[in-house]
Scaffold this motif. Sequence first.
Motif, mmCIF file in Angstrom:
data_model
loop_
_atom_site.group_PDB
_atom_site.id
_atom_site.type_symbol
_atom_site.label_atom_id
_atom_site.label_comp_id
_atom_site.label_asym_id
_atom_site.label_seq_id
_atom_site.Cartn_x
_atom_site.Cartn_y
_atom_site.Cartn_z
ATOM 1 N N ARG A 42 1.075 -1.080 -0.137
ATOM 2 C CA ARG A 42 -0.167 0.109 -0.362
ATOM 3 C C ARG A 42 0.408 0.950 0.060
ATOM 4 N NH1 ARG A 42 -3.835 -0.187 4.603
ATOM 5 N NH2 ARG A 42 -4.682 1.453 4.234
ATOM 6 N N GLY A 45 1.807 2.057 -3.650
ATOM 7 C CA GLY A 45 0.512 2.017 -4.440
ATOM 8 C C GLY A 45 0.071 0.634 -5.027
ATOM 9 N N ASN A 46 0.540 -0.509 -4.665
ATOM 10 C CA ASN A 46 0.309 -1.897 -5.059
ATOM 11 C C ASN A 46 -0.388 -2.053 -4.562
ATOM 12 O OD1 ASN A 46 2.806 -1.646 -6.555
ATOM 13 N ND2 ASN A 46 4.074 -3.168 -5.178
ATOM 14 N N THR A 92 7.091 5.240 2.633
ATOM 15 C CA THR A 92 7.849 4.990 1.048
ATOM 16 C C THR A 92 8.704 6.026 0.997
ATOM 17 O OG1 THR A 92 5.028 5.894 0.304
ATOM 18 C CG2 THR A 92 6.709 5.790 -0.999
ATOM 19 N N ARG A 117 6.549 -0.718 -5.740
ATOM 20 C CA ARG A 117 6.135 -0.481 -7.270
ATOM 21 C C ARG A 117 6.236 -1.208 -8.653
ATOM 22 N NH1 ARG A 117 2.465 3.876 -7.690
ATOM 23 N NH2 ARG A 117 2.985 5.414 -9.075
ATOM 24 N N GLU A 159 -0.808 8.043 -9.464
ATOM 25 C CA GLU A 159 0.392 9.069 -9.230
ATOM 26 C C GLU A 159 1.054 8.495 -8.381
ATOM 27 O OE1 GLU A 159 -0.453 13.213 -6.456
ATOM 28 O OE2 GLU A 159 -2.314 12.213 -6.713
ATOM 29 N N VAL A 160 2.747 8.903 -7.965
ATOM 30 C CA VAL A 160 3.310 8.230 -6.579
ATOM 31 C C VAL A 160 2.893 9.010 -5.699
ATOM 32 C CG1 VAL A 160 5.324 8.555 -5.512
ATOM 33 C CG2 VAL A 160 5.109 7.632 -8.152
ATOM 34 N N ARG A 161 2.109 8.565 -4.247
ATOM 35 C CA ARG A 161 1.856 9.439 -3.142
ATOM 36 C C ARG A 161 3.000 8.944 -1.694
ATOM 37 N NH1 ARG A 161 -3.090 7.411 -1.444
ATOM 38 N NH2 ARG A 161 -3.712 8.839 -0.624
#
Length: 303
Positions: A42, A45-46, A92, A117, A159-161
């Motif tokens: 998570r 972003g997976n 992250t 990711r 989007e990368v968060r």
Amino acid sequence: MIEVLRAGLCDLVMDPGRSGWRALGVPAGGAADVASLAAANRLVGNDAAAAGLEITLSGPVLRFPAGGVAALTGARFSAVRSRGAAVAWNETLVLAAGETLSLDQAQDGCRCWLALRGGLAVPQVMGSRSTLLPVGFGGHLGRALQAGDALPCEPGTGEVRLLRAHPPSVEGTAPLRVVAGPQAGQFDDTGLAAFFAGTYRVNAASDRRGLRLTGPAVTHARADLPSQGVLPGAIQVPPDGRPIILGWDGPVTGGYPLIAGVIAADMPKLAQLRPGDLVRFMTVELEAARALGAGQWDIEEMA
């Protein structure tokens, strides 16, 4: 892509495991703590079920030729990035092209999980990318990683968060909570007292198939038992009286009497036991065990 410059003690590709094959003798396997792997996924972003790495006791040196977005959860290891930069856990991490990630010894606990990711793109076997070491399939060539290996990754989307995770609280010194096993009635008062009042130590011969315990012998009425289905967390007592907690890659059937089973809420704690750790047991009722469930990870945006 991940390049392995130096392998750790036991670095395995893992996802939640392969369900539906126990009738053919194939255990579900998968990450020893699925919730920790899901949290790492998570953070990058997976999907929660994407494949990552499970790293045990002593970690690898990994290079990321194209960079990437990664996250580490679970036990904290001594770790540095390129140029000696510190490595944060439970958040992250954005890695530059060519950057390395070096993990040394576990500082506490036994295992951590690394997600990248997109997820690791090794082939699926029986619906899972998890390594099953006892039979040598799944993961990367059915084995632990070695220096010189290269692991491809699926492309990430969206989007990368930058996120931070807060793991559920776990009291490390608390007893493992168990429910009574199907053969608990075969154990006499002396055996039950030894099991619940005794303190055990995790034997060095332990692995993902089972945790062997050294300590008070648990006596029971010797009886020939037909093979029965067993699950990870089941505690069987062989003739020498030394309990074995079955692990994630353990057998799907067994003939030793089962005195108890570790409840689902404490399986993540089981995943962090290392050789030499002390173990005690405490019984809970079945309904209470069901109500406890698994602890929840909280995910938030980084400031």
